[in-house]
Design a protein around this motif. Structure first.
Motif, PDB file in Angstrom:
ATOM      1  N   ASN A  84      53.504  76.054 -48.214  1.00 27.06           N
ATOM      2  CA  ASN A  84      53.915  77.348 -48.755  1.00 27.06           C
ATOM      3  C   ASN A  84      54.918  77.986 -47.793  1.00 27.06           C
ATOM      4  O   ASN A  84      54.642  79.004 -47.149  1.00 27.06           O
ATOM      5  N   PRO A  85      56.128  77.385 -47.651  1.00 25.33           N
ATOM      6  CA  PRO A  85      57.073  77.859 -46.636  1.00 25.33           C
ATOM      7  C   PRO A  85      57.557  79.285 -46.870  1.00 25.33           C
ATOM      8  O   PRO A  85      57.968  79.956 -45.923  1.00 25.33           O
ATOM      9  N   ASP A  86      57.509  79.738 -48.129  1.00 22.57           N
ATOM     10  CA  ASP A  86      57.971  81.095 -48.430  1.00 22.57           C
ATOM     11  C   ASP A  86      56.896  82.149 -48.208  1.00 22.57           C
ATOM     12  O   ASP A  86      57.137  83.335 -48.436  1.00 22.57           O
ATOM     13  N   ARG A  87      55.721  81.697 -47.796  1.00 21.41           N
ATOM     14  CA  ARG A  87      54.584  82.608 -47.541  1.00 21.41           C
ATOM     15  C   ARG A  87      54.293  83.456 -48.772  1.00 21.41           C
ATOM     16  O   ARG A  87      54.026  84.666 -48.693  1.00 21.41           O
ATOM     17  N   THR A  88      54.321  82.798 -49.928  1.00 22.97           N
ATOM     18  CA  THR A  88      54.047  83.480 -51.202  1.00 22.97           C
ATOM     19  C   THR A  88      52.554  83.721 -51.344  1.00 22.97           C
ATOM     20  O   THR A  88      51.739  82.829 -51.110  1.00 22.97           O
ATOM     21  N   TRP A  89      52.194  84.953 -51.743  1.00 24.57           N
ATOM     22  CA  TRP A  89      50.789  85.298 -51.953  1.00 24.57           C
ATOM     23  C   TRP A  89      50.401  84.850 -53.366  1.00 24.57           C
ATOM     24  O   TRP A  89      50.658  85.514 -54.354  1.00 24.57           O
ATOM     25  N   ILE A  90      49.778  83.654 -53.461  1.00 23.18           N
ATOM     26  CA  ILE A  90      49.479  83.055 -54.766  1.00 23.18           C
ATOM     27  C   ILE A  90      48.037  83.396 -55.124  1.00 23.18           C
ATOM     28  O   ILE A  90      47.093  82.683 -54.813  1.00 23.18           O
ATOM     29  N   ASN A  91      47.876  84.525 -55.791  1.00 23.30           N
ATOM     30  CA  ASN A  91      46.539  85.024 -56.108  1.00 23.30           C
ATOM     31  C   ASN A  91      46.169  84.633 -57.537  1.00 23.30           C
ATOM     32  O   ASN A  91      46.016  85.464 -58.419  1.00 23.30           O
ATOM     33  N   GLU A  92      46.063  83.300 -57.755  1.00 25.69           N
ATOM     34  CA  GLU A  92      45.726  82.772 -59.076  1.00 25.69           C
ATOM     35  C   GLU A  92      44.582  81.783 -58.923  1.00 25.69           C
ATOM     36  O   GLU A  92      44.792  80.601 -58.629  1.00 25.69           O
ATOM     37  N   PRO A  93      43.346  82.226 -59.107  1.00 25.61           N
ATOM     38  CA  PRO A  93      42.219  81.311 -58.925  1.00 25.61           C
ATOM     39  C   PRO A  93      42.224  80.228 -59.995  1.00 25.61           C
ATOM     40  O   PRO A  93      42.627  80.456 -61.139  1.00 25.61           O
ATOM     41  N   PRO A  94      41.792  79.029 -59.643  1.00 25.22           N
ATOM     42  CA  PRO A  94      41.729  77.950 -60.631  1.00 25.22           C
ATOM     43  C   PRO A  94      40.565  78.159 -61.579  1.00 25.22           C
ATOM     44  O   PRO A  94      39.650  78.949 -61.299  1.00 25.22           O
ATOM     45  N   PRO A  95      40.562  77.437 -62.700  1.00 26.74           N
ATOM     46  CA  PRO A  95      39.372  77.483 -63.566  1.00 26.74           C
ATOM     47  C   PRO A  95      38.196  76.828 -62.853  1.00 26.74           C
ATOM     48  O   PRO A  95      38.377  76.080 -61.877  1.00 26.74           O
ATOM     49  N   LEU A  96      36.999  77.105 -63.323  1.00 24.65           N
ATOM     50  CA  LEU A  96      35.841  76.421 -62.780  1.00 24.65           C
ATOM     51  C   LEU A  96      35.810  74.981 -63.289  1.00 24.65           C
ATOM     52  O   LEU A  96      36.435  74.635 -64.297  1.00 24.65           O
ATOM     53  N   ALA A  97      35.072  74.147 -62.584  1.00 24.58           N
ATOM     54  CA  ALA A  97      35.088  72.712 -62.879  1.00 24.58           C
ATOM     55  C   ALA A  97      34.713  72.422 -64.327  1.00 24.58           C
ATOM     56  O   ALA A  97      35.283  71.524 -64.954  1.00 24.58           O
ATOM     57  N   GLN A  98      33.765  73.167 -64.895  1.00 29.43           N
ATOM     58  CA  GLN A  98      33.338  72.872 -66.260  1.00 29.43           C
ATOM     59  C   GLN A  98      34.425  73.128 -67.295  1.00 29.43           C
ATOM     60  O   GLN A  98      34.301  72.704 -68.446  1.00 29.43           O
TER      61      GLN A  98
END
Length: 312
Positions: free
Chosen positions: A122-136
């Motif tokens: 993440n060279p641009d130091r972007t704040w990626i506040n997007e949680p992934p879905p749960l495994a199910q």
């Protein structure tokens, strides 16, 4: 069971002898076997061949006394078609191989499921506040439900992924949607957000993942191949990475080591790992070799015999 020494020929590359000699001797002792292990037994005096496909033995005709060929490798495509091989052939299935594959597959499934690459690089130091879905909410499809494929599928079920599995013949595993046959393959591919290839290499599976089947994968799908390099059409995969495939993590290749000028090395959405997903570990695999020799001397069926008509 005979108490006279049985003669086991170590038929792998000479440099592997140092790693294997002590674990094999220890395993024979633990099994109560009297085994004369050597790299130099005469063919007509050899009872068992402890074998690697890249070792010195290619012609099995002189081994008139051999009761079995015990492979140190899980893959047998390099030997199964050998017309001189008339002895029973056992492939390697052991806990070390199984656990190593489970760790590699679950690690890379979680990597892609969680989107770890975006945070690690993440060279641009972007704040990626997007949680992934749960495994199910994520579907993982495994092509191949043999020893390794089934173990990986069970581990992913335990993590609560939605797991599909495909095999040539019908199989049933708790918690896994099991499919088979040509129609089942199309369905398995269509569901695969993450696709794991753990099939043996046979004439029926060579280039199984061609352009048409790659096109059946959902947009944004990820491919993991720790099985066999020739399962995938390389050119078709490179084209699919510009179309519907988000990433390919590849551990096996048609030519190994992967040539330095191969496009996979430089492609931004390909991860190359150097055939490390699962390695035969002498400490655990030696016990499998010892058990098969014990069985052979006791007149019991060998473990993990290869069906030569099926190719694995």
């Amino acid at each position: 069971m005979s108490t006279s020494p049985v003669k086991a020929l170590f038929a792998a590359k000479p440099e592997r002898w140092t790693a294997w000699e002590a674990p094999l001797r220890r395993a024979f002792d633990e099994a109560g076997l009297t085994v004369d292990l050597s790299r130099d037994h005469a063919p007509d005096q050899t009872d068992y061949i402890v074998y690697a496909p890249n070792g010195p033995v290619a012609d099995f005709t002189p081994f008139t006394r051999a009761k079995a060929v015990l492979s140190l490798w899980a893959g047998v495509e390099g030997i199964v078609g050998n017309p001189t091989l008339t002895q029973p052939l056992a492939r390697m299935v052991d806990e070390g191989l199984r656990q190593g594959m489970v760790e590699w597959v679950t690690g890379h499934v979680l990597r892609h499921h969680l989107g770890m690459d975006a945070h690690i690089v993440n060279p641009d130091r972007t704040w990626i506040n997007e949680p992934p879905p749960l495994a199910q909410s994520r579907t993982v499809t495994i092509l191949g439900l043999g020893e390794l494929g089934a173990a990986c599928a069970e581990a992913l079920v335990a993590l609560r992924f939605n797991v599909f599995g495909w095999s040539r013949s019908p199989k049933a595993h708790p918690g896994i949607t099991c499919l088979s046959g040509a129609g089942g393959l199309d369905q398995a591919l269509a569901q695969a957000e993450i696709l794991v290839l753990l099939l043996p290499l046979t004439p029926a599976t060579d280039t199984l993942l061609d352009a048409a089947r790659l096109a059946r994968l959902p947009n944004g799908a990820t491919i993991l191949n720790p099985g066999r390099g020739a399962l995938i059409d390389d050119d078709a995969l490179l084209a699919a990475l510009d179309r519907n495939i988000a990433h390919a993590t590849l551990d096996v290749f048609r030519t190994e080591p992967l040539p330095q000028d191969h496009p996979f090395w430089a492609h931004p959405r390909v991860t190359v790992t150097p055939h490390i997903a699962s390695e035969t570990r002498p400490a655990t695999a030696s016990r499998v070799i010892a058990e098969n020799i014990r069985r052979g001397e006791a007149g019991e069926p060998f473990l993990h015999l290869v069906d030569r008509s099926a190719g694995y």
